[in-house]
Motif scaffolding. Structure first.
Motif, PDB file in Angstrom:
ATOM      1  N   ARG A   1       0.853  -1.191   0.000  1.00 45.53           N
ATOM      2  CA  ARG A   1       0.000   0.000   0.000  1.00 45.53           C
ATOM      3  C   ARG A   1       0.888   1.239   0.000  1.00 45.53           C
ATOM      4  NH1 ARG A   1      -0.277   1.264   5.750  1.00 45.53           N
ATOM      5  NH2 ARG A   1       0.619  -0.500   6.908  1.00 45.53           N
ATOM      6  N   ALA A   2       0.366   2.293  -0.570  1.00 45.51           N
ATOM      7  CA  ALA A   2       1.042   3.586  -0.578  1.00 45.51           C
ATOM      8  C   ALA A   2      -0.021   4.661  -0.413  1.00 45.51           C
ATOM      9  CB  ALA A   2       1.813   3.797  -1.870  1.00 45.51           C
ATOM     10  N   SER A   3       0.333   5.728   0.286  1.00 51.31           N
ATOM     11  CA  SER A   3      -0.636   6.792   0.519  1.00 51.31           C
ATOM     12  C   SER A   3       0.075   8.124   0.633  1.00 51.31           C
ATOM     13  CB  SER A   3      -1.455   6.513   1.791  1.00 51.31           C
ATOM     14  OG  SER A   3      -0.618   6.489   2.932  1.00 51.31           O
ATOM     15  N   TYR A   4      -0.703   9.178   0.336  1.00 48.90           N
ATOM     16  CA  TYR A   4      -0.183  10.538   0.465  1.00 48.90           C
ATOM     17  C   TYR A   4      -1.342  11.451   0.852  1.00 48.90           C
ATOM     18  CZ  TYR A   4       1.791  15.089  -0.576  1.00 48.90           C
ATOM     19  OH  TYR A   4       2.226  16.383  -0.464  1.00 48.90           O
ATOM     20  N   GLY A   5      -1.080  12.355   1.782  1.00 47.96           N
ATOM     21  CA  GLY A   5      -2.093  13.313   2.207  1.00 47.96           C
ATOM     22  C   GLY A   5      -1.922  13.691   3.655  1.00 47.96           C
ATOM     23  N   GLY A   6      -2.997  14.210   4.244  1.00 48.92           N
ATOM     24  CA  GLY A   6      -2.963  14.627   5.637  1.00 48.92           C
ATOM     25  C   GLY A   6      -3.645  13.616   6.542  1.00 48.92           C
ATOM     26  N   ASP A   7      -3.950  14.056   7.746  1.00 49.68           N
ATOM     27  CA  ASP A   7      -4.594  13.163   8.705  1.00 49.68           C
ATOM     28  C   ASP A   7      -6.071  12.956   8.417  1.00 49.68           C
ATOM     29  OD1 ASP A   7      -2.222  12.899  10.030  1.00 49.68           O
ATOM     30  OD2 ASP A   7      -2.647  14.461  11.503  1.00 49.68           O
ATOM     31  N   VAL A   8      -6.685  13.824   7.622  1.00 56.47           N
ATOM     32  CA  VAL A   8      -8.120  13.719   7.338  1.00 56.47           C
ATOM     33  C   VAL A   8      -8.367  13.129   5.961  1.00 56.47           C
ATOM     34  CG1 VAL A   8     -10.276  14.985   7.116  1.00 56.47           C
ATOM     35  CG2 VAL A   8      -8.636  15.625   8.898  1.00 56.47           C
ATOM     36  N   ASP A   9      -7.745  13.688   4.941  1.00 64.84           N
ATOM     37  CA  ASP A   9      -7.936  13.230   3.562  1.00 64.84           C
ATOM     38  C   ASP A   9      -6.620  12.701   3.013  1.00 64.84           C
ATOM     39  OD1 ASP A   9     -10.780  14.046   2.977  1.00 64.84           O
ATOM     40  OD2 ASP A   9      -9.954  15.997   3.550  1.00 64.84           O
ATOM     41  N   ARG A  10      -6.711  11.493   2.400  1.00 63.17           N
ATOM     42  CA  ARG A  10      -5.514  10.878   1.837  1.00 63.17           C
ATOM     43  C   ARG A  10      -5.867  10.155   0.543  1.00 63.17           C
ATOM     44  NH1 ARG A  10      -1.203  10.861   4.825  1.00 63.17           N
ATOM     45  NH2 ARG A  10      -0.238   9.108   3.721  1.00 63.17           N
ATOM     46  N   PHE A  11      -4.890  10.132  -0.353  1.00 63.58           N
ATOM     47  CA  PHE A  11      -4.998   9.350  -1.578  1.00 63.58           C
ATOM     48  C   PHE A  11      -4.196   8.077  -1.367  1.00 63.58           C
ATOM     49  CE2 PHE A  11      -3.144   8.166  -5.710  1.00 63.58           C
ATOM     50  CZ  PHE A  11      -4.316   7.889  -6.406  1.00 63.58           C
ATOM     51  N   ALA A  12      -4.791   6.912  -1.664  1.00 65.29           N
ATOM     52  CA  ALA A  12      -4.152   5.634  -1.357  1.00 65.29           C
ATOM     53  C   ALA A  12      -4.183   4.701  -2.560  1.00 65.29           C
ATOM     54  CB  ALA A  12      -4.845   4.960  -0.165  1.00 65.29           C
ATOM     55  N   VAL A  13      -3.160   3.860  -2.653  1.00 70.02           N
ATOM     56  CA  VAL A  13      -3.058   2.800  -3.655  1.00 70.02           C
ATOM     57  C   VAL A  13      -2.804   1.497  -2.910  1.00 70.02           C
ATOM     58  CG1 VAL A  13      -1.823   1.931  -5.673  1.00 70.02           C
ATOM     59  CG2 VAL A  13      -2.108   4.398  -5.358  1.00 70.02           C
ATOM     60  N   ARG A  14      -3.584   0.468  -3.222  1.00 70.88           N
ATOM     61  CA  ARG A  14      -3.400  -0.849  -2.614  1.00 70.88           C
ATOM     62  C   ARG A  14      -3.283  -1.891  -3.721  1.00 70.88           C
ATOM     63  NH1 ARG A  14      -8.181  -1.085   1.822  1.00 70.88           N
ATOM     64  NH2 ARG A  14      -9.258  -1.762  -0.083  1.00 70.88           N
ATOM     65  N   THR A  15      -2.463  -2.896  -3.477  1.00 74.97           N
ATOM     66  CA  THR A  15      -2.326  -3.977  -4.434  1.00 74.97           C
ATOM     67  C   THR A  15      -1.950  -5.249  -3.700  1.00 74.97           C
ATOM     68  OG1 THR A  15      -1.134  -4.782  -6.389  1.00 74.97           O
ATOM     69  CG2 THR A  15       0.079  -3.363  -4.876  1.00 74.97           C
ATOM     70  N   GLU A  16      -2.420  -6.365  -4.197  1.00 69.69           N
ATOM     71  CA  GLU A  16      -2.014  -7.664  -3.691  1.00 69.69           C
ATOM     72  C   GLU A  16      -2.176  -8.679  -4.810  1.00 69.69           C
ATOM     73  OE1 GLU A  16      -5.712  -9.859  -1.529  1.00 69.69           O
ATOM     74  OE2 GLU A  16      -4.682  -8.342  -0.322  1.00 69.69           O
TER      75      GLU A  16
END
Length: 340
Positions: A159-174
């Motif tokens: 997983r990877a994510s970027y943003g603040g404590d409230v709103d974040r953009f995330a990528v997940r893969t498995e």
């Protein structure tokens, strides 16, 4: 005979006389010392005057503003050694030493004021300068599982994510890779927003690829930290031609020591309708239960070993048996968990 009897008596008399003389000398010395102390205590300098201490050996004098003599306090030899070994500690004319009476009872000394004082600011400006409104952005890349499976496959969950404590953009893969090709894998692009402390809602897209047809899904989910420190995540998917799916995960980290961690994990997948092209049946499709023991060399890097059981159910198990595979298998894994 008379001489032998007289000698011991004479010796006894001489010993008693010497003892009496020593006691008299000690008494006189103590009396003289007490008189000297009384003489010194009775001759204090007048109020406002400093007491001086003459050093007859060095021809110098030292004084202290509190009226006590540094040489009398330390002794002549100790004070002389202090001046010789530490010349920077010698009293200087016109320079007062630290005032111990100004220190608080705790002995704490406040740090010096800042070199540059901040100007007066409004509440909004202060929030902006101090970053106190949780607007600061940060990023994370984590491979929760990156492992070699017993039958030679390479499996991952990242997983990877970027943003603040409230709103974040995330990528997940498995997924899982066998013989240089992806057997099954998926990638999710999600927007995550905090709902409550330790809980986030997620919305986005999922794409399946690997063996069989590729599928696209809209994703709606929630994840967070449940009571007793269970990590929980559940995501519902809506796909083409009315397909629906559900994935739920739960894991727990049991700290055997500060570095040795045992992690049980459970994942289940269910589908709303049969998909023969993807070898998936309706209802509960499969479940995975794993147990991994890792050693955190650093918090960011931890190798592990473990065992995982995968079980297919219903029509999904029938598809697997028809393709020459088992409906369930247990495998040992070895891998590494890292993040940055």
């Amino acid at each position: 005979m008379s001489t032998r009897r007289t000698a011991p008596a004479l010796a006894t008399v001489l010993w008693l006389a010497a003892t009496a003389a020593s006691a008299q000398d000690a008494h006189e010395h103590a009396h003289a010392h007490a008189g000297m102390h009384a003489d010194h205590s009775g001759h204090r300098p007048p109020a406002g005057a400093e007491e001086t201490c003459d050093d007859t050996h060095r021809g110098a004098s030292t004084s202290r503003p509190d009226g006590r003599c540094a040489r009398r306090e330390l002794g002549g030899e100790a004070a002389g050694h202090l001046e010789t070994a530490h010349p920077e500690r010698r009293p200087q004319a016109g320079v007062e030493g630290p005032r111990t009476d100004a220190l608080p009872s705790s002995g704490h000394v406040a740090p010096p004021p800042p070199a540059a004082a901040m100007h007066a600011m409004t509440a909004a400006e202060m929030i902006d300068v101090m970053g106190m409104d949780d607007r600061a952005s940060w990023s994370l890349v984590a491979f929760d599982r990156f492992e070699r499976v017993e039958r030679g496959a390479l499996a991952w969950s990242a997983r990877a994510s970027y943003g603040g404590d409230v709103d974040r953009f995330a990528v997940r893969t498995e997924g899982e890779r066998v013989d240089g090709r992806a057997e099954h894998a998926d990638v999710e692009l999600l927007w995550s927003r905090a709902l409550a402390p330790f809980w986030d809602s997620q919305i986005g897209l999922r794409r399946d690829f690997g063996e069989g047809p590729e599928r696209s899904w809209a994703a709606f989910g929630v994840q967070g930290l449940a009571p007793y420190w269970f990590e929980v995540g559940a995501t519902a998917y809506v796909g083409e031609q009315g397909r629906t799916a559900l994935r739920a995960e739960i894991d727990y980290e049991w700290l055997l020591t500060q570095r040795l961690v045992l992690q049980p994990r459970l994942e289940i997948n269910a589908y709303g309708k049969r998909d023969p092209a993807a070898h998936l049946g309706a209802g509960l499709s499969d479940a995975e239960f794993g147990l991994r023991l890792r050693y955190e060399i650093r918090r960011e890097f931890a190798p592990y070993i473990g065992v995982e059981r995968r079980q297919r159910f219903g029509a999904t198990a029938d598809y697997a048996r028809a393709g020459g595979e088992s409906s369930g298998d247990t495998q040992c894994v070895i891998g590494v968990r890292f993040w940055f």
